[in-house]
Design an enzyme around this catalytic site. Structure first.
Site, PDB file in Angstrom:
ATOM      1  N   ARG A  82      -6.901  11.582 -51.342  1.00 14.83           N
ATOM      2  CA  ARG A  82      -8.095  11.643 -52.109  1.00 14.83           C
ATOM      3  C   ARG A  82      -9.012  12.803 -51.951  1.00 14.83           C
ATOM      4  O   ARG A  82      -9.094  13.135 -50.612  1.00 14.83           O
ATOM      5  CB  ARG A  82      -8.777  10.281 -51.932  1.00 14.83           C
ATOM      6  CG  ARG A  82      -7.924   8.969 -52.501  1.00 14.83           C
ATOM      7  CD  ARG A  82      -8.724   7.690 -51.865  1.00 14.83           C
ATOM      8  NE  ARG A  82      -7.908   6.616 -52.640  1.00 14.83           N
ATOM      9  CZ  ARG A  82      -7.033   5.943 -51.926  1.00 14.83           C
ATOM     10  NH1 ARG A  82      -6.377   6.386 -50.656  1.00 14.83           N
ATOM     11  NH2 ARG A  82      -6.328   5.005 -52.604  1.00 14.83           N
ATOM     12  N   GLY A 126     -16.361   7.412 -46.152  1.00 13.45           N
ATOM     13  CA  GLY A 126     -15.231   6.668 -45.196  1.00 13.45           C
ATOM     14  C   GLY A 126     -15.324   7.564 -43.944  1.00 13.45           C
ATOM     15  O   GLY A 126     -16.111   8.700 -43.775  1.00 13.45           O
ATOM     16  N   LYS A 147     -13.691  -2.267 -34.958  1.00 10.68           N
ATOM     17  CA  LYS A 147     -14.645  -1.431 -34.198  1.00 10.68           C
ATOM     18  C   LYS A 147     -15.929  -1.350 -34.867  1.00 10.68           C
ATOM     19  O   LYS A 147     -16.969  -1.213 -34.309  1.00 10.68           O
ATOM     20  CB  LYS A 147     -13.985  -0.046 -34.565  1.00 10.68           C
ATOM     21  CG  LYS A 147     -12.541   0.167 -33.605  1.00 10.68           C
ATOM     22  CD  LYS A 147     -12.140   1.637 -33.334  1.00 10.68           C
ATOM     23  CE  LYS A 147     -11.261   1.688 -32.614  1.00 10.68           C
ATOM     24  NZ  LYS A 147     -10.549   3.184 -32.267  1.00 10.68           N
ATOM     25  N   ASP A 206      26.581  27.285 -16.337  1.00 10.62           N
ATOM     26  CA  ASP A 206      27.265  27.220 -17.428  1.00 10.62           C
ATOM     27  C   ASP A 206      27.520  28.714 -18.107  1.00 10.62           C
ATOM     28  O   ASP A 206      26.454  29.462 -17.883  1.00 10.62           O
ATOM     29  CB  ASP A 206      27.218  25.981 -18.479  1.00 10.62           C
ATOM     30  CG  ASP A 206      27.882  26.325 -19.626  1.00 10.62           C
ATOM     31  OD1 ASP A 206      29.143  26.460 -19.563  1.00 10.62           O
ATOM     32  OD2 ASP A 206      27.323  26.049 -20.753  1.00 10.62           O
ATOM     33  N   ASP A 224      24.464  23.220 -21.155  1.00 12.47           N
ATOM     34  CA  ASP A 224      24.173  22.741 -22.483  1.00 12.47           C
ATOM     35  C   ASP A 224      24.984  21.786 -23.333  1.00 12.47           C
ATOM     36  O   ASP A 224      24.585  21.434 -24.458  1.00 12.47           O
ATOM     37  CB  ASP A 224      23.770  24.047 -23.395  1.00 12.47           C
ATOM     38  CG  ASP A 224      25.189  24.876 -23.810  1.00 12.47           C
ATOM     39  OD1 ASP A 224      25.990  24.665 -23.131  1.00 12.47           O
ATOM     40  OD2 ASP A 224      25.234  24.760 -25.058  1.00 12.47           O
TER      41      ASP A 224
END
Length: 741
Positions: free
Chosen positions: A17, A36, A391, A506, A685
């Site tokens: 909006r 708002g 609230k 690794d 990994d």
């Protein structure tokens, strides 16, 4: 706030909006600015950032009715906002907003999956609508802008913008609940992947509560198989911060408005009209997620169990119209009104209505009067992202009186802990809470109300906005050099002071990046130099699935321990190879035959034969379902008859078969037991590295690179970060050496 003013040229808001309502008048067009929470927060932010005033208006991108398409750009400006309207085809808008957003996403996100309508056309329109927003936004964004995208209508937009403007600074806030992974997985696979990838185009993705953040992270983990370190989702080139930012209200606005003469006068009128000892109040938009019918049933139960409250209490219940042309919502409205009529008919008298029901939108003054005149606010949604009504009620109670009954399924319940927290579907619990609230002493009301008011005063809507934008700034400005869950200071300190350290590493995906053709893998010069330096003060072992010839050539001049073919061969520095696997090769022929079949079926796949293992590589295959075929192959391999136990390993784009006697784990354990090592780190990994992680003691630093379930204690974001991590370790050893001198 000066940092925002210095760093960001403009704040661009993107929401479904616009910040004002547009109406055509005889004189032209009138713009009625919305009041708002989001608009209020942005106005405050703009003042603090110096982004308001002549020539410095807030840019806002939002949908607009096509009826205003003929207006010029100036018509969409007022003294504060410069709006950029997004026009779209009515059919697209219908499928996007009423369809995908309201008939599919809304019920699913609020845990009403049976109400969700999964139509392919809805998602197509959702994509088209997000594209229209993107087309408007991308032409607007300039270097130095901060883009803040809002809510579930625009979940695809962040990734669209990121692809077009890779250096853009993007924040995204989700204003509704994010459900558990089990609910989210009800979406078709391509939809859920697209929505999650869309959100990860942002630098920060914000939610109301920690629960919603964790639900999102779990879905990212499950659906996209991306690694997560702390609050960061790890992408190949960057990371995305996922955090909770509880939205709030303008505390001073509600606190001050409650004291005005107009509100006090309206409050007195309501008291005189109702003429009861106690007033219960609720206000909700018409929606199945608000739990209105269940709330009425709880109130009915209270009246049944407490007849002494007849004629003494009234429940003032306001339902705000919403989508009442939709049959589903018409049915909800009918059920509410039938329940209200039944309760009033059952308990009411000529002079008393147990429920004063209205179906309308309250004016602000009326709502404030009801907030301040009621004795109990009954806020019991079945699911709500935050619920600002709770609230607003607290913020308006400057008298520190009144009782809040709040659903545990509203986001606000995680903050307003002094409220009477109930389960909204348990009508007995609702009835008990009403009884407790009506009998609560003024002293206890104040004891409960005061800390909630202090909390909202300190955590108002402006702080919400500031906290979010600070998080975006932090995420963009402070991407860590090494993204890891390792406690780097204590890790470095432990390595620095160790007398006998052991490093188990690794190769593919750890010391070297994974490549399509395994034969093309190379150890970079910087990595080779770094490992050589580490061997001067540490024992270093490279434990790999590679054959021994490749590894010996790669580390010919570096004195490391080498383990080849997942533990089948071992070579100490300046020593000959030892074969640890002594099994026969009876298993090779049937495995080779099965792999030949799969190579014939799937282009781009190939076989690699080692001395003690055979691997099927499919990294070069472009087939969409190749992972399913890999799982099928692994299952068939496990069912092959064999004279010796075999291990089938599903790694990164490879399925490997080998005798089960030895593994990376058994050799890692053997190496660890050769000395009294006081520091051990293992880094890998792949699934084969899990054997190594499992075999090491609990105090060892086991580190998994990238995504995937793991036995490792810690995680490293990417293979590229192995080098800086090892550099950090080397620097620590050098510091110790200088100190010893």
């Amino acid at each position: 706030m000066n940092s925002f003013q210095e760093k960001y040229k403009r704040l661009i808001i993107v929401a479904y909006r616009l910040p004002f309502t547009i109406r055509k008048t005889e004189e032209g067009v009138s713009l009625q600015q919305n009041s708002g929470g989001l608009v209020s927060a942005i106005l405050s932010m703009a003042e603090q950032m110096g982004q308001s005033g002549e020539g410095r208006k807030i840019n806002w991108v939002g949908h607009c009715d096509p009826a205003f398409q003929d207006l010029t750009g100036d018509a969409f400006e007022n003294e504060t906002f410069e709006a950029h309207p997004v026009f779209m085809d009515p059919e697209v808008h219908q499928g996007f907003y009423e369809g995908f957003c309201n008939d599919m996403l809304w019920p699913l996100l609020h845990y009403f999956p049976t109400y969700a309508s999964f139509r392919d056309s809805y998602f197509e329109h959702y994509e088209q609508a997000n594209t229209r927003f993107f087309e408007e936004l991308v032409g607007l964004v300039q270097p130095g802008d901060l883009v803040w995208i809002h809510d579930f209508q625009l979940m695809l937009l962040p990734a669209m913008l990121r692809k077009a403007v890779p250096d853009a600074t993007i924040g995204y806030f989700f204003h509704v609940p994010f459900p558990t992974n089990e609910i989210f997985k009800l979406l078709p696979r391509t939809w859920r992947q697209a929505l999650l990838e869309g959100l990860l185009g942002a630098d920060v993705v914000g939610f109301h509560t920690p629960d919603y953040s964790q639900h999102f992270i779990r879905s990212v983990w499950e659906v996209l198989s991306l690694p997560v370190i702390g609050s960061r989702v790890i992408l190949p080139e960057r990371s995305v911060v996922v955090r909770d930012f509880p939205i709030s209200v303008d505390f001073n606005k509600f606190d001050g408005s409650a004291r005005t003469p107009e509100v006090v006068e309206t409050k007195t009128q309501y008291r005189n009209l109702l003429r009861v000892d106690k007033i219960i109040f609720s206000v909700d938009r018409l929606d199945y997620a608000k739990g209105i019918k269940e709330r009425l049933q709880g109130y009915e139960r209270f009246l049944t169990q407490n007849p002494d409250w007849n004629d003494r209490v009234s429940f003032v219940m306001t339902v705000v119209p919403s989508r009442d042309q939709v049959p589903q919502y018409q049915e909800i409205k009918r059920e509410i009104e039938e329940t209200v009529g039944r309760i009033n008919g059952l308990f009411g008298t000529i002079g008393w209505r147990p429920i004063v029901y209205s179906y309308l939108s309250l004016k602000f003054q009326e709502m404030m009067a009801l907030y301040t005149t009621c004795d109990v606010a009954l806020i019991t949604p079945i699911r709500d992202g935050m619920n600002l009504v709770a609230k607003e009620f607290i913020a308006s109670r400057y008298d520190e009186k009144g009782v809040l009954i709040l659903s545990e399924l509203a986001g606000a319940a995680q903050e307003l802990k002094e409220a009477l927290i109930i389960n909204p579907t348990d009508t007995q619990e609702v009835a008990n809470a009403i009884y407790q609230a009506l009998h609560m002493s003024p002293e206890e009301q104040t004891v409960r109300m005061r800390p909630m008011r202090v909390h909202l005063q300190n955590h108002n809507v402006f702080r919400w906005a500031v906290d979010f934008l600070n998080a975006v700034d932090e995420a963009v400005s402070h991407q860590p050099d090494i993204e890891t869950s390792l406690p780097l200071p204590s890790f470095s300190a432990a390595f620095k002071s160790a007398e006998n350290p052991l490093l188990l590493l690794d190769f593919d995906g750890t010391l070297a990046p994974i490549v399509d053709d395994p034969a093309e893998a190379r150890l970079s010069e910087s990595m080779a130099t770094l490992i050589r330096q580490l061997t001067e003060t540490s024992d270093v072992a490279v434990i790999s699935g590679r054959d021994r010839r490749f590894l010996e050539q790669t580390f010919a001049t570096i004195p490391v321990h080498i383990v080849a073919e997942h533990g089948a061969f071992y070579k100490a520095p300046d020593a000959d190879w030892k074969r640890l696997d002594l099994s026969t090769e009876d298993w090779v022929a049937p495995v080779r035959a099965l792999l030949d079949q799969f190579i014939g079926r799937h282009r781009g796949t190939f076989m690699e034969e080692k001395e003690t293992a055979i691997a099927w590589h499919y990294r070069k295959s472009g087939e969409e379902d190749i992972e399913m075929r890999a799982m099928e192959l692994a299952m068939q391999l496990r069912n092959l008859p064999s004279l010796i136990p075999l291990t089938v390993i599903q790694g990164s784009k490879v399925v490997e078969v080998k005798p089960a006697l030895h593994s990376k784990g058994t050799v890692a354990r053997s190496l660890f037991e050769q000395k009294r090592y006081d520091f051990v780190v293992s880094i890998g990994d792949d699934t084969t590295d899990e054997d190594m992680f499992r075999q090491l003691p609990d105090w060892a630093y086991s580190v998994r690179i990238g995504a995937g379930e793991s036995e490792a204690r810690y995680r490293l974001a990417r293979q590229q970060e192995v080098l800086p991590l090892l550099e950090l370790m080397l620097e620590a050893r050098k510091e110790e050496a200088v100190k010893d001198q």
